[in-house]
Motif scaffolding. Structure first.
Motif, PDB file in Angstrom:
ATOM      1  N   THR A   1       0.648  -0.909  -0.038  1.00 28.98           N
ATOM      2  CA  THR A   1      -0.282  -0.047  -0.323  1.00 28.98           C
ATOM      3  C   THR A   1       1.090   1.203   0.526  1.00 28.98           C
TER       4      THR A   1
ATOM      5  N   LYS B   1       1.478   5.301   0.102  1.00 29.14           N
ATOM      6  CA  LYS B   1       1.232   6.297   1.593  1.00 29.14           C
ATOM      7  C   LYS B   1       0.989   7.391   1.700  1.00 29.14           C
TER       8      LYS B   1
ATOM      9  N   PHE C   1       3.742   0.394   3.418  1.00 25.70           N
ATOM     10  CA  PHE C   1       3.896  -1.112   3.894  1.00 25.70           C
ATOM     11  C   PHE C   1       3.072  -1.960   2.525  1.00 25.70           C
ATOM     12  N   PHE C   2       3.915  -3.086   3.691  1.00 24.66           N
ATOM     13  CA  PHE C   2       2.911  -4.555   2.333  1.00 24.66           C
ATOM     14  C   PHE C   2       3.016  -5.496   3.212  1.00 24.66           C
ATOM     15  N   ASP C   3       2.031  -6.386   2.652  1.00 28.76           N
ATOM     16  CA  ASP C   3       1.581  -7.875   4.106  1.00 28.76           C
ATOM     17  C   ASP C   3       2.746  -8.840   3.150  1.00 28.76           C
ATOM     18  N   ALA C   4       2.896  -8.540   1.637  1.00 32.49           N
ATOM     19  CA  ALA C   4       3.405 -10.172   1.027  1.00 32.49           C
ATOM     20  C   ALA C   4       4.469 -10.240   0.626  1.00 32.49           C
ATOM     21  N   LYS C   5       5.253 -10.448  -0.668  1.00 38.28           N
ATOM     22  CA  LYS C   5       6.596 -10.026  -0.321  1.00 38.28           C
ATOM     23  C   LYS C   5       6.730  -9.009  -1.705  1.00 38.28           C
TER      24      LYS C   5
ATOM     25  N   SER D   1      11.411  -5.848   5.283  1.00 40.12           N
ATOM     26  CA  SER D   1      10.002  -4.839   5.907  1.00 40.12           C
ATOM     27  C   SER D   1       9.505  -5.191   5.908  1.00 40.12           C
ATOM     28  N   PRO D   2       8.660  -4.612   5.813  1.00 38.99           N
ATOM     29  CA  PRO D   2       7.226  -4.811   5.693  1.00 38.99           C
ATOM     30  C   PRO D   2       6.455  -2.905   5.718  1.00 38.99           C
TER      31      PRO D   2
ATOM     32  N   SER E   1       5.205  -3.909  14.779  1.00 38.35           N
ATOM     33  CA  SER E   1       4.935  -2.750  13.626  1.00 38.35           C
ATOM     34  C   SER E   1       5.482  -1.308  13.467  1.00 38.35           C
TER      35      SER E   1
ATOM     36  N   ASP F   1       5.282   1.737  10.003  1.00 40.39           N
ATOM     37  CA  ASP F   1       4.925   2.396   7.951  1.00 40.39           C
ATOM     38  C   ASP F   1       5.371   3.752   8.137  1.00 40.39           C
TER      39      ASP F   1
END
Length: 104
Positions: free
Chosen positions: A1, A3, A18-22, A32-33, A57, A59
């Motif tokens: 995503t 931002k 940020f991202f949740d997967a690869k 890193s996310p 977490s 962001d």
């Protein structure tokens, strides 16, 4: 995503988020996310970076380029993160950070 976004004096696009997967924007997978990346005026990959260590977490919600070309990243985190060798520990819930990048 994505931002945050900004354009530097040379027309390069800077993105943060940020991202949740690869995620691989062209320079290899990020671990890193949270990320910040730069694409050239033609959309070609230039560089990308993430926080080097995360327990919790993070962001990267905004990126800003000042008139001298310095790059600042603003975001939030919970737990512990290490950015450019600087260890940050949150004081409770989400805390904010402002980080001036010294180079890609």
């Amino acid at each position: 995503t994505i931002k945050g976004q900004a354009v530097d004096g040379n027309g390069n696009l800077l993105l943060s988020g940020f991202f949740d997967a690869k995620l691989d924007l062209g320079g290899g997978p990020l671990t890193s996310p949270a990320f910040i990346a730069s694409l050239g005026p033609d959309g070609a990959y230039r560089w990308s970076r993430g926080a080097s260590h995360i327990e919790g977490s993070v962001d990267a919600s905004q990126v800003v380029v000042d008139p001298s070309g310095a790059l600042d990243v603003v975001g939030s985190f919970h737990g512990t993160i290490v950015v450019d060798g600087v260890r940050l520990v949150s004081a409770g819930d989400d805390d904010i950070f402002v980080h001036r990048m010294l180079g890609p």
